[in-house]
Design a protein around this motif. Sequence first.
Motif, short mmCIF file in Angstrom:
data_model
loop_
_atom_site.label_atom_id
_atom_site.label_comp_id
_atom_site.label_asym_id
_atom_site.label_seq_id
_atom_site.Cartn_x
_atom_site.Cartn_y
_atom_site.Cartn_z
N GLY A 152 0.81 -1.21 0.00
CA GLY A 152 0.00 0.00 0.00
C GLY A 152 0.85 1.25 0.00
O GLY A 152 0.35 2.35 -0.28
N HIS A 153 2.13 1.12 0.31
CA HIS A 153 3.05 2.26 0.24
C HIS A 153 3.40 2.48 -1.22
O HIS A 153 3.83 1.56 -1.91
CB HIS A 153 4.30 1.96 1.06
N ASP A 154 3.21 3.69 -1.72
CA ASP A 154 3.37 3.92 -3.16
C ASP A 154 4.80 4.22 -3.60
O ASP A 154 5.05 4.40 -4.79
CB ASP A 154 2.43 5.03 -3.64
N ASP A 155 5.76 4.26 -2.68
CA ASP A 155 7.15 4.53 -3.08
C ASP A 155 8.11 3.84 -2.11
O ASP A 155 9.01 4.47 -1.56
CB ASP A 155 7.40 6.04 -3.11
N LEU A 156 7.92 2.54 -1.90
CA LEU A 156 8.72 1.81 -0.92
C LEU A 156 10.07 1.43 -1.54
O LEU A 156 10.16 0.52 -2.36
CB LEU A 156 7.98 0.55 -0.45
N ARG A 157 11.10 2.16 -1.17
CA ARG A 157 12.46 1.89 -1.63
C ARG A 157 13.42 2.29 -0.53
O ARG A 157 13.04 2.95 0.43
CB ARG A 157 12.76 2.64 -2.94
N ARG A 158 14.66 1.90 -0.69
CA ARG A 158 15.67 2.21 0.32
C ARG A 158 15.81 3.71 0.51
O ARG A 158 15.64 4.48 -0.43
CB ARG A 158 17.01 1.60 -0.07
N ILE A 159 16.13 4.12 1.74
CA ILE A 159 16.23 5.55 2.04
C ILE A 159 17.57 5.93 2.67
O ILE A 159 18.01 7.07 2.56
CB ILE A 159 15.06 5.99 2.95
#
Length: 201
Positions: free
Chosen positions: A134-141
Amino acid sequence: MSATLEALSQNLQEHLGDRVKSLKMLFGEVTIEVDSADYLAVMQTLRDEPALSFEELIDLCGVDYSAYGNVERVGKRFAAVSHLLSITRNWRLRVRCFAPDDDFPSLPSLTSVWNSVNWFEREAFDLYGIVFPGHDDLRRILTDYGFVGHPFRKDFPIAGYVEMRYDPEQQRVIYQPVTIEPREITPRIVREATYGNVDNA
């Protein structure tokens, strides 16, 4: 227990009922635990119910409970722990929810409830490997794009799996297996025998 914490506990029990698996009061704060199946609905209720009014999510972090408190854990390993704030009611709440699968930890994203959770969920994904559908931009931060693994997991090696360096011959960044050899370093202090004597000054 203060009247505020007592009122909060009663409101939580009244509006969440058996969806609260545990409710604890420690160090002047209330912590509840909920199942992953109820997680999103509970958080929506915590925000929208006037008797609770948690308008703000001020933090979310991942936790690896595999050896929490230096004790081998029995039960689920990964959890997301959220800290909520009600400005209207002037109270705080901690909510813990365990991911049902240790091999592929996953919990529903809260971005539809509080958009402030966006980067917090990305951090929990990056450092613990917890996925938030459901997270629209789940990537490493925080780690590099080619980073292997999740460095805050308790079974992650201290030296990591790969290292990155710039190769001047190839004129590009390359990844290679870690070349650090584990070694024990014993510090040694070297001083003259007369160190600190006033007569030698």
